[in-house]
Design an enzyme around this catalytic site. Structure first.
Site, PDB file in Angstrom:
ATOM      1  N   PHE A 145      -2.558 -14.355  72.869  1.00  0.00           N
ATOM      2  CA  PHE A 145      -1.582 -13.453  72.243  1.00  0.00           C
ATOM      3  C   PHE A 145      -2.343 -12.481  71.365  1.00  0.00           C
ATOM      4  O   PHE A 145      -3.006 -12.889  70.412  1.00  0.00           O
ATOM      5  CB  PHE A 145      -0.536 -14.204  71.409  1.00  0.00           C
ATOM      6  CG  PHE A 145       0.492 -13.264  70.838  1.00  0.00           C
ATOM      7  CD1 PHE A 145       1.575 -12.847  71.601  1.00  0.00           C
ATOM      8  CD2 PHE A 145       0.356 -12.750  69.549  1.00  0.00           C
ATOM      9  CE1 PHE A 145       2.504 -11.948  71.079  1.00  0.00           C
ATOM     10  CE2 PHE A 145       1.282 -11.851  69.035  1.00  0.00           C
ATOM     11  CZ  PHE A 145       2.364 -11.453  69.798  1.00  0.00           C
ATOM     12  N   ASP A 230     -10.043 -12.657  67.366  1.00  0.00           N
ATOM     13  CA  ASP A 230      -8.716 -12.299  66.866  1.00  0.00           C
ATOM     14  C   ASP A 230      -8.285 -13.385  65.887  1.00  0.00           C
ATOM     15  O   ASP A 230      -7.797 -14.442  66.283  1.00  0.00           O
ATOM     16  CB  ASP A 230      -7.728 -12.165  68.023  1.00  0.00           C
ATOM     17  CG  ASP A 230      -6.333 -11.745  67.539  1.00  0.00           C
ATOM     18  OD1 ASP A 230      -6.077 -11.826  66.326  1.00  0.00           O
ATOM     19  OD2 ASP A 230      -5.507 -11.361  68.387  1.00  0.00           O
ATOM     20  N   LYS A 259      -1.755  -9.907  59.276  1.00  0.00           N
ATOM     21  CA  LYS A 259      -0.806 -10.856  58.729  1.00  0.00           C
ATOM     22  C   LYS A 259      -1.024 -11.102  57.231  1.00  0.00           C
ATOM     23  O   LYS A 259      -0.697 -10.240  56.429  1.00  0.00           O
ATOM     24  CB  LYS A 259      -0.822 -12.147  59.553  1.00  0.00           C
ATOM     25  CG  LYS A 259      -0.319 -11.868  60.986  1.00  0.00           C
ATOM     26  CD  LYS A 259       0.414 -13.020  61.630  1.00  0.00           C
ATOM     27  CE  LYS A 259       1.259 -12.510  62.799  1.00  0.00           C
ATOM     28  NZ  LYS A 259       0.682 -12.758  64.117  1.00  0.00           N
TER      29      LYS A 259
END
Ligand code: PLP
Length: 417
Positions: A145, A230, A259
């Site tokens: 993802f 990531d 985030k």
């Protein structure tokens, strides 16, 4: 579906009527948050076990972060990077130091950090490795993802997330996650990078074999390709370390962060790497209007300071282990498997006990907010500031819900009981 009070029902209907329907929210309308707690329009209190999809590692409205934001709001909020401001330079130095790297390229969202990392890797491949124009290849892992832009979904294995959005960005090769031999076999002369989550988020935590990351790093170094990690989800304490790459004793060439870098207050993401790679981005070829803005920079500085000066990463590991141990001992047959990495858990629910969505709605009724990680898995991602007492409060309630789910299972299997 639970019944909402009139004012909440009106807002839900309004969103469904006028909002694009690209989410399917649980029926709760939130108005306040503090620490691990949020409150809805009707005054009900919930433990936030989703933590803004790990953007709220510091909880809601952490005093240090809120103060930094207020101070900055009262002075200067946006300059664009056509001028300097007095926050972004400090953030660059502090984040570079924190990550053990030399350069920081700021963006706003996680997916923009991913996109930027891909652009940097390609340009580095052409300029440094002399790869023929348009031939650069990036290896990604099955089940990845990396966000929702066209380029980020191009190498995705999520059929639903891709259907109807083609044509896709070329130049990706997919290998199984956790399989270093497959990765080695996929490398060719045009390979510029491997883009990998140290622990996969989708349906995750999906934890690779213990030596996987070390093998990946070794393959990258032997073949002179970039290791792009990531860590948008895993970074900044979520897995029990500052970076999840530390679990494999690996330093990637590039960290992608997002985030919780913005503390749940201001969207800010970053690509962090050394100058030999990062400096392929010269003036005028890449950027974003809000990137490096002083508000986001001030909040990110406070977030990093809090992370450096607290024991949040260790707490994440300890609280996660505590939650996993209690659930393993007490959860009963509705839970088939518990997966845990720091304060990040997934519970695989027996289909006979209901879907993950069913369980999430029952959790909501008992004061716990979370969402499915897949059709049969629920995600538990509390803020890292959770106290042991708060965690136990949440687990006590969750165990009651799981116990009821197990009872439904038994009754369905044996109606005479
Ligand atoms: C959330 C996430 C992204 C995308 O971040 P956005 O801010 O939602 O664009 C990318 N990679 C991973 C691993 C993520 O968890």
């Amino acid at each position: 579906m639970r019944k909402l009070e009139e004012r909440s029902e009106r807002l839900r209907a309004l969103e469904l009527a006028y909002g694009a329907r690209n989410y399917d929210p649980l029926p709760v309308v939130l108005t306040h948050g503090q620490g691990v707690w949020v409150e809805d329009l009707d005054g009900n209190r919930y433990f936030d076990a989703l933590a803004g999809a790990s953007a709220l590692n510091f909880g809601h409205r952490h005093p240090r972060l809120v103060e930094a934001a207020h101070r900055q709001l009262d002075r200067l909020t946006l300059t664009t990077r056509h001028f300097h401001n007095d926050q972004f330079p400090e953030l660059c130095a502090e984040l570079a130091e924190f990550a053990g790297k030399q350069r920081v390229l700021p963006m706003n969202t996680g997916v923009e950090a991913v996109e930027t990392g891909i652009k940097i890797a390609r340009k580095w491949g052409y300029e440094y490795k002399g790869i023929a124009p348009d031939k650069a290849r990036i290896i990604v892992c099955e089940g990845n993802f990396h966000g929702r832009t066209l380029t980020a979904i191009s190498p995705s294995s999520d059929a639903r997330g891709r259907a109807g959005f083609g044509p896709f960005t070329p130049g990706f090769v997919t290998v199984p996650f956790g399989d270093a031999a497959a990765l080695r076999a996929a490398v060719d002369d045009n390979t510029v990078a491997i883009l990998v989550e140290p622990v996969q988020y989708q349906r995750g935590p999906r934890i690779p074999p213990a030596d996987y990351l070390a093998h990946v790093a070794q393959i990258c170094s032997v073949h002179d390709i970039l290791l792009v990690a990531d860590e948008v989800w895993t970074g900044l304490g979520r897995t029990g370390r500052h970076f999840a790459c530390e679990h494999g004793n690996v330093e990637p060439d590039i960290y992608l962060l997002g985030k919780s870098l913005g503390g749940g207050i201001a969207p800010i993401s970053a690509v962090v790497g050394n100058e030999n790679v990062m400096d392929v981005m010269g003036p005028g070829i890449h950027g974003s209007t809000y990137s490096g803005n002083p508000l986001g920079s001030a909040v990110a500085r406070a977030a990093l300071a809090e992370l450096r000066e607290s024991d949040l990463a260790e707490r994440s590991g300890a609280l996660g282990a505590r939650a996993a141990a209690r659930l393993a001992a007490e959860a009963g047959p509705a839970v088939q498997q518990i997966r845990q990495c720091g304060l990040w858990l997934a519970l695989d629910i027996d289909p006979a006990a209901g879907t993950a969505r069913d369980v999430c709605e029952r959790l909501l009724d008992s004061g716990i907010l979370t969402t499915p990680a897949s059709a049969q898995a629920i995600r538990i991602v509390p803020p890292l500031v959770t106290t042991t007492e708060e965690l136990d409060w949440m687990l006590d309630r969750m165990l009651i819900v799981l116990d009821e789910a197990a009872r439904h299972m038994r009754e369905a299997a044996d109606p005479a009981m």
